[in-house]
Scaffold this motif. Structure first.
Motif, PDB file in Angstrom:
ATOM      1  N   GLN A  81     -28.738  55.051 -54.741  1.00  0.00           N
ATOM      2  CA  GLN A  81     -28.210  53.867 -55.284  1.00  0.00           C
ATOM      3  C   GLN A  81     -28.883  52.817 -56.056  1.00  0.00           C
ATOM      4  N   VAL A  82     -28.336  52.677 -57.267  1.00  0.00           N
ATOM      5  CA  VAL A  82     -29.516  51.800 -58.194  1.00  0.00           C
ATOM      6  C   VAL A  82     -28.578  50.556 -58.716  1.00  0.00           C
ATOM      7  N   ASN A  83     -29.364  49.565 -58.595  1.00  0.00           N
ATOM      8  CA  ASN A  83     -28.630  48.093 -58.760  1.00  0.00           C
ATOM      9  C   ASN A  83     -29.680  47.308 -59.617  1.00  0.00           C
ATOM     10  N   ALA A  84     -29.225  47.415 -61.018  1.00  0.00           N
ATOM     11  CA  ALA A  84     -29.944  46.633 -62.071  1.00  0.00           C
ATOM     12  C   ALA A  84     -29.513  45.428 -62.434  1.00  0.00           C
ATOM     13  N   ASN A  85     -28.802  44.573 -61.974  1.00  0.00           N
ATOM     14  CA  ASN A  85     -27.949  43.592 -62.041  1.00  0.00           C
ATOM     15  C   ASN A  85     -28.855  42.483 -61.613  1.00  0.00           C
ATOM     16  N   TRP A  86     -29.161  41.542 -62.758  1.00  0.00           N
ATOM     17  CA  TRP A  86     -30.242  40.205 -62.407  1.00  0.00           C
ATOM     18  C   TRP A  86     -29.789  39.319 -63.601  1.00  0.00           C
ATOM     19  N   ALA A  87     -30.675  38.403 -63.754  1.00  0.00           N
ATOM     20  CA  ALA A  87     -30.614  37.382 -64.728  1.00  0.00           C
ATOM     21  C   ALA A  87     -31.966  36.876 -65.139  1.00  0.00           C
ATOM     22  N   GLY A  88     -32.205  36.297 -66.343  1.00  0.00           N
ATOM     23  CA  GLY A  88     -33.267  35.720 -66.752  1.00  0.00           C
ATOM     24  C   GLY A  88     -34.073  36.651 -67.364  1.00  0.00           C
ATOM     25  N   ASN A  89     -35.494  36.360 -67.486  1.00  0.00           N
ATOM     26  CA  ASN A  89     -36.545  37.524 -67.978  1.00  0.00           C
ATOM     27  C   ASN A  89     -36.370  37.405 -69.779  1.00  0.00           C
ATOM     28  N   ALA A  90     -35.659  36.579 -70.217  1.00  0.00           N
ATOM     29  CA  ALA A  90     -35.658  36.379 -71.558  1.00  0.00           C
ATOM     30  C   ALA A  90     -36.989  35.996 -72.383  1.00  0.00           C
ATOM     31  N   PHE A  91     -38.072  35.542 -71.480  1.00  0.00           N
ATOM     32  CA  PHE A  91     -39.262  35.043 -72.111  1.00  0.00           C
ATOM     33  C   PHE A  91     -40.376  35.764 -71.283  1.00  0.00           C
ATOM     34  N   GLY A  92     -40.198  36.364 -70.277  1.00  0.00           N
ATOM     35  CA  GLY A  92     -41.194  36.984 -69.569  1.00  0.00           C
ATOM     36  C   GLY A  92     -40.713  37.242 -67.956  1.00  0.00           C
ATOM     37  N   GLY A  93     -41.390  37.863 -67.253  1.00  0.00           N
ATOM     38  CA  GLY A  93     -41.265  38.077 -65.764  1.00  0.00           C
ATOM     39  C   GLY A  93     -40.899  39.447 -65.729  1.00  0.00           C
ATOM     40  N   TYR A  94     -40.318  39.825 -64.442  1.00  0.00           N
ATOM     41  CA  TYR A  94     -40.333  41.148 -63.877  1.00  0.00           C
ATOM     42  C   TYR A  94     -38.637  41.532 -63.611  1.00  0.00           C
ATOM     43  N   TRP A  95     -38.119  42.492 -64.163  1.00  0.00           N
ATOM     44  CA  TRP A  95     -36.644  42.778 -64.106  1.00  0.00           C
ATOM     45  C   TRP A  95     -36.849  43.794 -62.825  1.00  0.00           C
ATOM     46  N   PRO A  96     -35.901  43.355 -61.903  1.00  0.00           N
ATOM     47  CA  PRO A  96     -35.891  44.339 -60.503  1.00  0.00           C
ATOM     48  C   PRO A  96     -34.842  45.371 -60.639  1.00  0.00           C
ATOM     49  N   VAL A  97     -35.218  46.491 -60.478  1.00  0.00           N
ATOM     50  CA  VAL A  97     -34.406  47.577 -60.269  1.00  0.00           C
ATOM     51  C   VAL A  97     -34.235  48.144 -58.945  1.00  0.00           C
ATOM     52  N   ARG A  98     -33.411  47.651 -58.062  1.00  0.00           N
ATOM     53  CA  ARG A  98     -33.116  47.889 -56.566  1.00  0.00           C
ATOM     54  C   ARG A  98     -32.616  49.356 -56.398  1.00  0.00           C
ATOM     55  N   VAL A  99     -33.419  49.884 -55.307  1.00  0.00           N
ATOM     56  CA  VAL A  99     -32.976  51.229 -55.186  1.00  0.00           C
ATOM     57  C   VAL A  99     -32.965  51.421 -53.712  1.00  0.00           C
ATOM     58  N   ARG A 100     -31.859  52.377 -53.332  1.00  0.00           N
ATOM     59  CA  ARG A 100     -31.571  52.759 -51.973  1.00  0.00           C
ATOM     60  C   ARG A 100     -31.640  54.217 -51.950  1.00  0.00           C
ATOM     61  N   ALA A 101     -32.574  54.988 -51.261  1.00  0.00           N
ATOM     62  CA  ALA A 101     -32.387  56.363 -51.340  1.00  0.00           C
ATOM     63  C   ALA A 101     -32.124  56.723 -49.955  1.00  0.00           C
ATOM     64  N   VAL A 102     -31.435  57.938 -49.877  1.00  0.00           N
ATOM     65  CA  VAL A 102     -31.118  58.860 -48.672  1.00  0.00           C
ATOM     66  C   VAL A 102     -31.453  60.230 -49.061  1.00  0.00           C
ATOM     67  N   ASN A 103     -32.388  60.749 -48.130  1.00  0.00           N
ATOM     68  CA  ASN A 103     -32.797  62.159 -48.171  1.00  0.00           C
ATOM     69  C   ASN A 103     -32.223  62.825 -47.282  1.00  0.00           C
ATOM     70  N   LYS A 104     -31.680  64.099 -47.674  1.00  0.00           N
ATOM     71  CA  LYS A 104     -30.882  64.913 -46.606  1.00  0.00           C
ATOM     72  C   LYS A 104     -31.607  66.270 -46.336  1.00  0.00           C
ATOM     73  N   ARG A 105     -32.693  66.461 -47.114  1.00  0.00           N
ATOM     74  CA  ARG A 105     -33.571  67.460 -46.680  1.00  0.00           C
ATOM     75  C   ARG A 105     -34.650  67.275 -45.771  1.00  0.00           C
ATOM     76  N   PRO A 106     -35.565  68.032 -45.656  1.00  0.00           N
ATOM     77  CA  PRO A 106     -36.521  67.813 -44.723  1.00  0.00           C
ATOM     78  C   PRO A 106     -37.680  66.845 -45.834  1.00  0.00           C
ATOM     79  N   ALA A 107     -38.628  66.308 -45.149  1.00  0.00           N
ATOM     80  CA  ALA A 107     -39.182  65.062 -45.782  1.00  0.00           C
ATOM     81  C   ALA A 107     -40.158  65.584 -47.256  1.00  0.00           C
ATOM     82  N   ARG A 108     -39.801  64.901 -48.085  1.00  0.00           N
ATOM     83  CA  ARG A 108     -40.182  64.998 -49.528  1.00  0.00           C
ATOM     84  C   ARG A 108     -40.666  64.025 -50.341  1.00  0.00           C
ATOM     85  N   THR A 109     -41.421  64.407 -51.476  1.00  0.00           N
ATOM     86  CA  THR A 109     -41.850  63.112 -52.363  1.00  0.00           C
ATOM     87  C   THR A 109     -41.192  63.207 -53.507  1.00  0.00           C
TER      88      THR A 109
END
Length: 732
Positions: A81-109
């Protein structure tokens, strides 16, 4: 369209590069240029029918843009799940892209990546996902160029997973001098921000010389509507409502904002990990608006406890009530916004601002390190433009303006770039190289030919030509190595604010680099350091940013394209960190103060005040040692002048200004916080500060000139500092 239809004006929701919020109040409002044109023609019969149809289409388009900023990717036994809704950053800063991940396989990278595109850096983070476990991450995109579009990808084994990507939109850079404050509201419900945005529009127009009597509402430079004075801002809205469960986990995610609003109950319901980044951002200069308080003293005490205001030395001693005398003055004249028919040029609609509706005791505020907290009784939304104008004027432009607060515009060139130079480093030795190349051309050509011909051995040319070329290459390489070496030279200026009771420090710094050879690992900053690019003025129509990679896997690694060999490079940095070091101050039995330096850096000078505000000074205090501080003398102030003069001597712009520095006023201004930040960011050594009326040194505070670099986060620990001025402001 009539009053019952959807209004297509600037007071509603935003549909810009941020691509976030579509509903902002009781009525739907859209900012698509085509739809606004038809809405302006409401007196014509065909426009009514066409406008109604286009309003429906606008709703569909708006919903599509919002969905593009919040989407779910499924496949390869992954749900992301990706959420890139935010405000600001017209002059600088960091735009946050929030990620929620669920893995249904054995541990992976896997690797979450935003590939670099025109004007957008490449950003990635490699994470380990356990089986059937949900994990949250925040991918931070430094806003350094003029790019507005990119893509989110999921990478495994070096390859993008098919079907696991989605487009995201980023804010466009704003080049105007009077920016719009960026607002994020942490709320489970939608808030009507139209009056807030109308107030901001009026303030921006007034600051541009439009006055308070109103202005024509036309179209701005990026296809969005703005004030029609010929200088309209590139955006007419900059706000976002964020659900409490979707907050980022780093204070850097808030670095591009100006105001964060949150109800008291929601703030109390946030986990410590969710509150901590917000509090850190406030300490660095942000404004936190907490609303939903009641007149009861218990609510104020509850807020103090949530933010631990009593445990901060840099927190204001008490809450300051709103200035009621500014309330009436904040109300703009009626009919400020006028929608202009783009075809006929006639006024099609006006929006009344009305009178102030908030009570005179609606809010109070309290400083917190470099930022502030505003406590609001009840709910400020929607309010009306006059109400919000009162609040913004109470905050002040120095605090609600990103560029004023940070002293830099991270996405466009800086006019003072060359003023912050490294002594003895003039860039590539062009004339020396031209001389060597000229000599090489003459020797390898005519001289070599004549020599071989006179010896009657023209066959030697196959030997002499490569030999001369090799010798010349060695000469060029040797000259460059002797002139600049292989390391990194730097110049740094910093001010550190140390809050001993809260065990917290904030450091604002500016660093200039010149690398004989680029470090193989690039620049490596702490994840708690905000890095803002400072660009030189170049004749580049596409902007100064060419490309670069930031990897968040282990740290904040600016790996490729940021620090080039033999190229002037500058950054502004803001670091928030926990700090246990301290300066111990105790009354001396024979008068004065006993000062013990518990820092890991020596002090060239320290000026410290007692509980009554009386100043004392001590010079040359080594780390881990103590010294008696006596009443301040003339030579103590002269020490301050010498330090400022030594730093200014490397700045050609200040060559005639140094002798006018008033050291006493300079020290007092450093203690105010805002002047200290401007001193770092804007290369300002003005002794009078912003209002010309500097405050005295507060009790139980100190100002110090450090004898060495205090571990400023430069990204290159091995850099040789040619010139540096490092100041310390503290409360004990």
């Amino acid at each position: 369209m009539d009053a019952g239809g959807s209004q297509l004006d600037a007071g509603g929701s935003q549909l810009d590069a941020g691509g976030a919020q579509c509903v902002a109040g009781g009525s739907r409002r859209f900012t698509l240029r085509t739809f606004a044109i038809f809405a302006a023609l409401r007196r014509k019969a065909f426009a009514r029918a066409t406008g109604a149809l286009l309003a429906v289409l606008a709703a569909l388009v708006c919903g599509g843009e919002a969905a593009a900023q919040e989407f779910t990717l499924r496949g390869h036994d992954l749900e992301v799940q990706v959420n890139a809704n935010w405000a600001g950053n017209a002059f600088g800063g960091y735009w946050p892209v929030r990620v929620r991940a669920v893995n249904k396989r054995p541990a992976r990278t896997v690797t979450f990546r935003i590939p670099g595109s025109d004007g957008v850096p490449s950003v990635q983070q490699t994470v380990a996902l356990e089986q059937n476990a949900a994990a949250r991450y925040t991918l931070l995109v430094p806003m350094v160029g003029d790019g507005t579009h990119s893509e989110f990808q999921v990478i495994e084994n070096g390859r993008p997973l098919q079907g696991m990507s989605g487009g995201i939109s980023l804010p466009s850079p704003d080049a105007i001098e009077n920016p719009r404050p960026a607002l994020v509201i942490v709320s489970p419900t939608v808030k009507d921000c139209a009056p807030f945005e109308q107030a901001v529009t009026q303030i921006v127009a007034t600051a541009h010389g439009g006055g308070s009597g109103g202005g024509s509402y036309g179209y701005g430079p990026h296809g969005r509507h703005g004030y029609g004075y010929g200088y309209g801002p590139s955006r007419t809205e900059d706000h976002q409502v964020v659900q409490p469960g979707q907050l980022p986990d780093s204070w850097l995610a808030y670095s591009g904002l100006d105001i964060v609003a949150v109800p008291l109950d929601v703030l109390a319901g946030l986990s410590p990990d969710e509150r901590r980044p917000i509090l850190a951002w406030v300490r660095t200069g942000g404004t936190l608006l907490v609303y939903g308080l009641t007149p009861a003293a218990a609510d104020r005490a509850r807020l103090d406890a949530l933010l631990n205001l009593g445990g901060h030395g840099f927190a204001g001693g008490e809450w300051t009530a709103a200035d009621a005398s500014r309330q009436a003055a904040a109300a703009p004249a009626p009919a400020v916004e006028v929608l202009i028919d783009p075809f006929s040029g006639e006024a099609a609609e006006s929006i009344e601002f009305g009178a102030v509706t908030w009570t005179s005791d609606a809010f109070s505020q309290r400083s917190l390190m470099l930022g502030r907290v505003i406590a609001f009784r009840g709910d400020p939304f929607p309010g009306n433009p006059a109400d919000w104008a009162w609040l913004l004027q109470s905050i002040g432009k120095d605090d609600y303006s990103w560029t004023q607060r940070n002293g830099v515009h991270a996405r466009t060139p800086a006019g003072d770039f060359l003023a912050f130079s490294i002594p003895g480093v003039a860039g590539v030795p062009v004339y020396a190289f031209l001389l060597l190349i000229t000599v090489f051309t003459i020797v390898i050509g005519p001289v070599n030919y004549v020599f071989c011909r006179r010896k009657n051995r023209m066959s030697l040319l196959v030997v002499t030509i490569p030999a001369i070329a090799f010798a010349t290459s060695l000469a060029l390489f040797g000259y460059s190595a002797i002139a600049h070496g292989f390391g990194v030279d730097s110049r740094a200026r910093s001010v550190t604010f140390l809050d001993q009771p809260a065990r917290t420090a904030v450091t604002h710094g500016r660093v200039a680099y010149f690398a004989g050879m680029s470090p193989s690992g690039g620049l490596r900053f702490s994840p708690d350091t905000a890095v803002y690019t400072v660009w030189p003025e170049l004749n580049e129509p596409r902007g100064p940013f060419e490309g670069g990679m930031v990897d968040w896997t282990a740290t904040q690694a600016w790996t490729a394209g940021w620090l080039k060999s033999r190229t002037r490079t500058q950054f502004r940095t803001v670091t928030h960190r926990d700090a246990r070091e301290r300066i111990e101050v105790a009354p001396a039995s024979e008068g004065g103060l006993d000062v013990t330096n518990g820092l890991v850096w020596g002090l060239s000078l320290i000026i410290v005040t007692d509980a009554q505000g009386n100043p004392f000074a001590a010079q040359n205090v080594p780390r881990g040692a103590g010294k008696r501080a006596a009443a301040v003398r003339a030579d103590d102030w002269e020490k301050v002048r010498e330090a400022v003069d030594a730093d200014a001597a490397a700045d050609p712009r200040h060559g005639t200004f140094r002798s006018s520095v008033d050291p006493q006023t300079f020290v007092r201004n450093m203690l105010t916080g805002r002047d200290a930040v401007n001193f770092v960011g804007r290369l300002s050594t003005s002794p009078t500060g912003g209002d010309g009326d500097p405050r005295p040194l507060p009790p139980n505070s100190y100002f110090a000139i450090l004898a060495e670099n205090p571990g400023l986060d430069t990204g290159v620990p091995s850099a040789r500092e040619r010139v540096g001025l490092h100041l310390l402001v503290g409360r004990y």
